[in-house]
Design a protein around this motif. Sequence first.
Motif, short mmCIF file in Angstrom:
data_model
loop_
_atom_site.label_atom_id
_atom_site.label_comp_id
_atom_site.label_asym_id
_atom_site.label_seq_id
_atom_site.Cartn_x
_atom_site.Cartn_y
_atom_site.Cartn_z
N ASP A 189 1.21 4.13 -2.69
CA ASP A 189 1.01 5.59 -2.50
C ASP A 189 2.11 6.38 -2.85
O ASP A 189 1.84 7.66 -3.31
N LEU A 190 3.30 5.77 -2.76
CA LEU A 190 4.41 6.46 -3.23
C LEU A 190 4.38 6.92 -4.70
O LEU A 190 4.81 8.19 -5.14
N PHE A 191 3.77 6.05 -5.53
CA PHE A 191 3.99 6.20 -6.90
C PHE A 191 2.66 7.21 -7.17
O PHE A 191 2.71 7.98 -8.29
N LEU A 192 1.82 7.46 -6.15
CA LEU A 192 0.79 8.48 -6.37
C LEU A 192 1.08 9.66 -5.78
O LEU A 192 0.31 10.67 -5.84
N ALA A 193 2.23 9.81 -5.17
CA ALA A 193 2.43 11.02 -4.49
C ALA A 193 2.76 12.17 -5.04
O ALA A 193 2.79 13.35 -5.03
N VAL A 194 3.29 11.76 -6.37
CA VAL A 194 3.73 12.85 -7.47
C VAL A 194 2.73 12.78 -8.60
O VAL A 194 2.49 11.54 -9.01
N LEU A 215 7.10 9.44 2.79
CA LEU A 215 6.61 9.45 1.43
C LEU A 215 7.79 10.44 0.90
O LEU A 215 8.39 10.47 -0.36
N THR A 235 1.01 -1.13 0.04
CA THR A 235 0.13 -0.09 0.10
C THR A 235 0.83 1.12 0.07
O THR A 235 0.40 2.32 -0.65
N TRP A 236 1.90 1.16 0.68
CA TRP A 236 2.80 2.32 0.67
C TRP A 236 3.32 2.80 -0.44
O TRP A 236 3.61 3.78 -0.77
N SER A 267 5.86 19.49 -6.26
CA SER A 267 4.75 18.82 -6.64
C SER A 267 4.11 17.76 -5.68
O SER A 267 2.96 17.58 -5.45
N ALA A 268 5.10 17.05 -5.18
CA ALA A 268 4.49 15.94 -4.21
C ALA A 268 4.10 16.67 -2.79
O ALA A 268 2.95 16.17 -2.43
N LEU A 299 -9.40 -8.58 -0.88
CA LEU A 299 -9.51 -8.40 0.61
C LEU A 299 -10.86 -9.04 0.82
O LEU A 299 -11.30 -9.70 1.65
N GLN A 300 -11.77 -8.62 -0.12
CA GLN A 300 -13.16 -9.03 0.17
C GLN A 300 -13.30 -10.70 -0.05
O GLN A 300 -13.97 -11.18 0.99
N ARG A 335 3.33 10.05 7.50
CA ARG A 335 3.46 9.20 6.40
C ARG A 335 4.06 10.09 5.30
O ARG A 335 4.69 9.78 4.54
N VAL A 381 9.80 18.45 -8.36
CA VAL A 381 9.29 17.05 -8.25
C VAL A 381 8.79 17.12 -6.67
O VAL A 381 7.73 16.73 -6.05
N VAL A 397 10.32 9.78 -2.03
CA VAL A 397 10.30 10.45 -3.23
C VAL A 397 11.57 11.10 -3.58
O VAL A 397 12.13 10.95 -4.65
N SER A 433 -3.56 16.36 -7.99
CA SER A 433 -2.56 15.65 -9.01
C SER A 433 -2.71 15.94 -10.26
O SER A 433 -2.06 16.30 -10.99
N ARG A 476 -6.75 -4.95 -4.87
CA ARG A 476 -6.58 -5.41 -3.50
C ARG A 476 -7.70 -5.48 -2.93
O ARG A 476 -8.10 -6.18 -2.14
N ALA A 477 -8.51 -4.26 -3.09
CA ALA A 477 -9.82 -4.30 -2.29
C ALA A 477 -10.70 -5.51 -2.59
O ALA A 477 -11.26 -6.03 -1.57
N TYR A 524 -10.28 -1.54 5.84
CA TYR A 524 -10.60 -2.31 4.72
C TYR A 524 -10.18 -1.95 3.37
O TYR A 524 -9.73 -2.73 2.71
N LEU A 525 -9.98 -0.55 3.35
CA LEU A 525 -9.51 -0.13 1.77
C LEU A 525 -7.90 -0.04 2.10
O LEU A 525 -7.54 1.05 2.09
N VAL A 575 0.62 17.76 -4.06
CA VAL A 575 -0.50 16.91 -4.08
C VAL A 575 -0.95 16.27 -2.49
O VAL A 575 -1.94 16.08 -2.39
N HIS A 628 1.17 12.21 -11.83
CA HIS A 628 1.40 11.25 -12.99
C HIS A 628 2.52 11.93 -14.17
O HIS A 628 3.66 11.42 -14.44
#
Lengths: 289, 326
Positions: free
Chosen positions: A126-131, B15, A122-123, B297-298, A172-173, B11, B294, B19, B256, A168-169, B325-326, B301, A133
């Motif tokens: 998140d890392l790849f979504l932090a910057v 991150l 998950t982390w 931008s991090a 998990l279900q 977190r 970079v 990054v 983002s 993943r969701a 759960y998620l 976001v 696209h």
Amino acid sequence: MSDTQSLPIANRRFSRLHINRRQRTVIVIALAAVFLLSLLVGAQFMDEAGLSTSLTERNLPPTLAHPFGTDWLGRDMLVRTVKGLSLSLVIGLFAAVPSVLIALVLALASGLGNKHLDAAITWLADLFLAVPHLVLIILIAFVFGGGTTGVIAGVTLTHWPTLTRLLRAEVLQLRSAEFVLVSLRFGRSRWWVATRHLLPHLKPQLLVGFILLFPHAILHEAAVTFLGFGLSPHRPAIGIILSESMRYLSAGSWWLAFFPGLALLIMVRTFDVLGDNLRLLIDPRSAQE
Amino acid sequence: MALFLCGRVLRLLTLLVAVSLLSFLLLSLSPIDPVRAYVGADMLRVGPEQWANIAAYWGLDRPLHERFFRWGAAILRGDWGVSMIFRRPVLEIIGERAVASLALMLTAWIFSGIFGFALGVGAAMKQGTWIDRVIKWYCLTLASTPSFWFGLLMLLTFAVWLGWFPVGLGVPAGVLAHEVTLSDRLHHLLLPALTLGITGVAGVALHTRQKLIEVLQSDYVLFAKARGESDLQLLRRHGLRNIALPAITLQFASFSELFGGSVLAEQVFSYPGLGQTAVQAGLRGDVPLLLGVVIFSALFVFAGNLTAELLYRLIDPRLKLKERYL
């Protein structure tokens, strides 16, 4: 599509044609697939002559002979556009396949592994979504020194996280479903559970996810190429065509930008329609509609 | 709540470190030689000794991990390095450009929020009619529109044909920096902001539509209808409050895409913001500047996502349960 309110209207609209909703979905899927395939195949058989320079036919506005006009070297824009679209398709394919594979492996590992592995995955997502696209793709394309490999790597590395989260969701279900718990208690290995119990349930998600990755991949490829990090200028790519057209805009050559972009838009939209209808057809939760 | 905030900040820190480490590693793998990028056109006048001197001056002869720690320590001290193409401190350039970019993004963000919300409400209130279908079709089409192409069309229509707007640049050409008025800036800002705003409408509109339809199908709305409330009354009393916060939250979570879109919009309109800076830095091999953008931008976001999460928890306590759960 999932809301029941729109159903009667849709039915009334199509009852005149004597087809039901399912038939309609199948027809739409077939049409979209045929369109995309013909684009891919058509580009291979297209006359190369349109790409050759002809100085007598420079900067022509759209005519019957050249429906999309010609550029400043007299090349036919229709040929260039179709070639560019098929190139986008191929790059989309090369980027979508590894993205889906990464997403599948990570989602299964995340669902079946222990808590720490799950947290780590998950982390990582998140890392790849932090910057943003586009910034990340620029960075990766920069590292590869531009070119096709850089674009494919960039698009792949930025597109797996969203699909991974989705899968993943789902995993998990499924994981807390009784047949999985029973199977694990019977001493089946995690691998056995993953391939026999989880994978079949993930198939629709995977296929739809795969198709719906294309629009993003294609748009990002075009954007990065447009910015100058992607495909090299002598490749017939939509991004190249559009960035070249910027130089001729103030001279009023509107067709250089208008038609290629519109064609790209139509192709991306077709993928969306294809993915949504496919989901409607094969996702068990909406298959009855 | 305090625990949640602490967790989020932790977190963010992990991150950010990751990054920076990732981008640093990526850039050091790049085939582009920073010394060569720095020397540029003076290639022939720089001997191998001087070349080695420059490399040693920048610590390029040291091992990778040592370079990373030195760079990281400098970043923490507020020294983000010197940009090679501007020959000025990176932080200074980012600060300058960020103001221009944030003005652009904020305008677009507010526009797309209000416009998208209105479209979503309109579609949901007229659900199933042609108005709904047109709005839905419009949003789905916009979602697959390449934003830079849309920008080109705007440029073509309003700047080239109608001549209402300048073709590029954030300020008029040939005017001294301190003579640039606010209206000049606004004039140059409007077209890119409009492009960014219009293409950003789809998400919030479709989300709002879905939410409002859910609300309209609820029992309390049925009861309100039975009491004889009109459509507008329904919307005002039961609809808006229920859907406004989710829409705002979604807007925050879309930072983002907003940033990505602004990179393209700035490039099309040659608007001197962060996005254009990133593109220039990337094309010309300016590593410190690229790294700076970079990281910025991090942060940007993350700020958006954090606000969205906080808002969500505020309006929907059930989320705390689902979170595991998620």
